[in-house]
Design an enzyme around this catalytic site. Structure first.
Site, short mmCIF file in Angstrom:
data_model
loop_
_atom_site.label_atom_id
_atom_site.label_comp_id
_atom_site.label_asym_id
_atom_site.label_seq_id
_atom_site.Cartn_x
_atom_site.Cartn_y
_atom_site.Cartn_z
N SER A 137 0.85 -1.21 0.00
CA SER A 137 0.00 0.00 0.00
C SER A 137 0.88 1.25 0.00
O SER A 137 0.58 2.23 -0.68
CB SER A 137 -0.89 0.02 1.25
N GLU A 371 -4.35 -4.11 -6.50
CA GLU A 371 -4.45 -2.77 -7.11
C GLU A 371 -5.07 -1.76 -6.13
O GLU A 371 -5.89 -0.93 -6.51
CB GLU A 371 -5.21 -2.84 -8.44
C1 FAD Z 1 -2.44 -12.44 -6.31
C2 FAD Z 1 -1.79 -11.08 -6.25
C3 FAD Z 1 -1.39 -10.47 -7.43
C4 FAD Z 1 -0.75 -9.22 -7.38
N1 FAD Z 1 -0.24 -8.68 -8.55
C5 FAD Z 1 0.56 -7.57 -8.46
C6 FAD Z 1 1.25 -7.09 -9.63
O1 FAD Z 1 1.11 -7.62 -10.75
N2 FAD Z 1 2.10 -6.03 -9.48
C7 FAD Z 1 2.30 -5.42 -8.28
O2 FAD Z 1 3.10 -4.48 -8.21
N3 FAD Z 1 1.64 -5.84 -7.15
C8 FAD Z 1 0.80 -6.91 -7.22
N4 FAD Z 1 0.15 -7.37 -6.10
C9 FAD Z 1 0.36 -6.68 -4.83
C10 FAD Z 1 -0.88 -5.95 -4.28
O3 FAD Z 1 -1.15 -4.82 -5.05
C11 FAD Z 1 -0.59 -5.65 -2.79
O4 FAD Z 1 -0.63 -6.89 -2.10
C12 FAD Z 1 -1.59 -4.68 -2.20
O5 FAD Z 1 -1.44 -3.40 -2.76
C13 FAD Z 1 -1.44 -4.57 -0.67
O6 FAD Z 1 -0.12 -4.41 -0.28
P1 FAD Z 1 0.50 -5.34 0.88
O7 FAD Z 1 0.19 -6.75 0.51
O8 FAD Z 1 1.90 -4.98 1.08
O9 FAD Z 1 -0.35 -5.01 2.17
P2 FAD Z 1 -0.02 -3.81 3.24
O10 FAD Z 1 0.24 -2.54 2.50
O11 FAD Z 1 1.02 -4.28 4.18
O12 FAD Z 1 -1.42 -3.72 3.98
C14 FAD Z 1 -1.81 -4.58 5.06
C15 FAD Z 1 -3.14 -4.07 5.61
O13 FAD Z 1 -2.96 -2.76 6.18
C16 FAD Z 1 -3.86 -1.86 5.57
N5 FAD Z 1 -3.23 -0.54 5.53
C17 FAD Z 1 -2.01 -0.20 5.06
N6 FAD Z 1 -1.79 1.12 5.20
C18 FAD Z 1 -2.92 1.63 5.77
C19 FAD Z 1 -3.31 2.95 6.16
N7 FAD Z 1 -2.51 4.01 5.99
N8 FAD Z 1 -4.53 3.11 6.71
C20 FAD Z 1 -5.37 2.05 6.89
N9 FAD Z 1 -5.04 0.78 6.53
C21 FAD Z 1 -3.83 0.58 5.98
C22 FAD Z 1 -4.14 -2.43 4.20
O14 FAD Z 1 -5.35 -1.92 3.66
C23 FAD Z 1 -4.21 -3.91 4.51
O15 FAD Z 1 -5.47 -4.24 5.06
C24 FAD Z 1 -0.55 -8.58 -6.13
C25 FAD Z 1 -1.01 -9.20 -4.95
C26 FAD Z 1 -1.60 -10.43 -5.00
C27 FAD Z 1 -1.99 -11.08 -3.70
#
Ligand code: FAD
Length: 387
Positions: A137, A371
């Protein structure tokens, strides 16, 4: 496409596209979807079929091998595919919206000539490398670096969860990397095209996921990966902003995919509620089941209206960020809610993998995460409201 479009009254060319993709989804995708899901195999033959239909080139100009359509056409195709198989739909979404679109939007003429014909034909796939183990994120927390040395970028770092990054036909990953700091000491993030066969670029083993089992997702590592200076995509230091623009559009496409799921669950439930009997009558004759399905239809319709509106704004060149976030959020929630309710309507059969609603149940959760999570959408909507 111009102005707002009614969900019930599309112009003929969009209706024709929707019908053609719906037919392909039922006749080619649906029969093999459960098998690929069970075996965790990438559906190369389905991808080839989508390529032959021109789906990978839908929103791109004909001079780069595209179909000369628009982003809304892509969304309609994603909705139809999403009804029967989310893995196939996300493969197309990621290839077009995340793989090829950054090159179309921000590439030089040479980059477009070199890469777009392969990507728009579906012969090759491109991937979008933004997320890192410590930066999802908060993508501004990118730690992958790219340093210029002798007219080459030297890239070191890691990416994670990257869709379409490890297939036999993956040609490139566009990587977000820190290329310096600005005068205020803030990180400058740029995007760089890394061809898949570049030495030092390693694709890790496929993830063991809850769903989207036939979609290709890998961690990536970069160890002294060298690519020519000309592989910089867009202006140096503008990579983060450019990727955010790509994600704004991508949210409309994910919303369309999610609406497909939400509607697919309705269609399955209407059929099942008429066929399945309990206590001497079809289960659909019980008001609680009928109301459940009616509510599911209302969610699908409202979410579809939201993505049509966001797409119409985007294509007419108006601000669409807030509407894209709203569409992504309500559509992914509609998909998740309808998959849960749809499974309930199917009773014990809904817990069996052979039923489409069960696959949608496993596949849908990621729609609220990828996304931009629901929380990120709320942050963007709140910010747009001045909060
Ligand atoms: C199957 C799959 C395919 C994907 N494909 C791609 C791809 O092709 N390219 C790419 O670049 N990425 C890809 N992703 C990554 C995806 O975009 C990220 O997993 C997503 O953006 C969330 O990031 P994170 O997993 O690091 O979660 P984190 O950012 O660690 O979030 C964890 C939790 O905390 C919450 N959170 C974080 N910050 C805040 C805040 N400030 N306020 C409130 N809540 C918050 C989030 O909403 C979430 O609930 C993919 C992910 C999956 C699982």
């Amino acid at each position: 496409m111009s102005g707002f479009l009614s969900t019930e009254d599309l112009p003929e060319d969009y209706r024709d596209l929707k019908a053609t993709v719906a037919d392909f989804a039922q006749s080619v995708v649906a029969p093999v979807a459960a098998q690929h899901d069970r075996d965790h195999t990438f559906p190369y033959e389905v991808v080839k079929g989508m390529a032959d239909m021109g789906l990978f080139g839908l929103p791109f100009p004909e001079e780069y091998g595209g179909m000369g359509g628009d982003y809304f056409a892509l969304c309609l195709a994603l909705e139809e595919l999403g009804k029967v198989d989310q893995s196939v739909a996300i493969t197309l979404e990621a290839a077009v919206s995340l793989g090829a679109m950054p090159i179309h939007r921000f590439g030089t003429e040479e980059q477009k000539q070199e890469w777009l014909p392969r990507l728009t034909s579906g012969q090759s796939l491109g991937a979008f490398g933004l997320t890192e183990p410590g930066a999802g994120s908060d993508a501004g927390g990118t730690t992958t670096t790219a340093v210029l040395d002798d007219d080459e970028w030297v890239i070191n770092g890691a990416k994670q969860f990257i869709t379409n990054s490890g297939t036999d036909i993956t040609a490139l990953v566009t990587v977000a990397a820190v290329t310096g700091t600005d005068t205020a000491g803030r990180k400058q993030i740029s995007t760089i095209i890394v061809p898949s066969d570049t030495p030092g670029f390693e694709v890790g083993p496929a993830y063991d996921k809850v769903g989207w089992n036939a979609s290709d997702t890998h961690p990536l590592s970069f160890t002294d990966v060298r690519v020519p200076r000309e592989n910089l995509l867009g202006q140096e230091g503008r990579g983060y902003a450019n990727f955010l623009r790509i994600l704004d559009e991508g949210r409309i496409a994910i919303a369309a995919l999610a609406v497909g799921v939400a509607q697919g669950c309705v269609d399955e439930c209407v059929r099942y509620a008429k066929e399945r009997s309990a206590f001497g009558k079809p289960i659909g004759a019980n008001q609680s089941i009928a109301f459940t399905i009616a509510r599911m239809q209302a969610r699908a319709y409202a979410a579809r209206t939201a993505y049509y509106d966001a797409a119409a704004l985007m294509l007419s060149g108006k601000p669409f960020k807030r509407q894209a976030s709203i569409a992504k959020m309500v559509a992914s929630e509609a998909a998740m809610d309808n998959a849960r309710d749809g499974t309930q309507v199917h009773g014990g059969y809904g817990f069996m993998n052979e039923y489409l609603v069960s696959r949608h149940y496993r596949d849908s959760k990621i729609l609220e995460i990828g996304e931009g999570t629901t929380e990120v959408q709320l942050m963007l909507i709140a910010r747009d409201l001045g909060l």
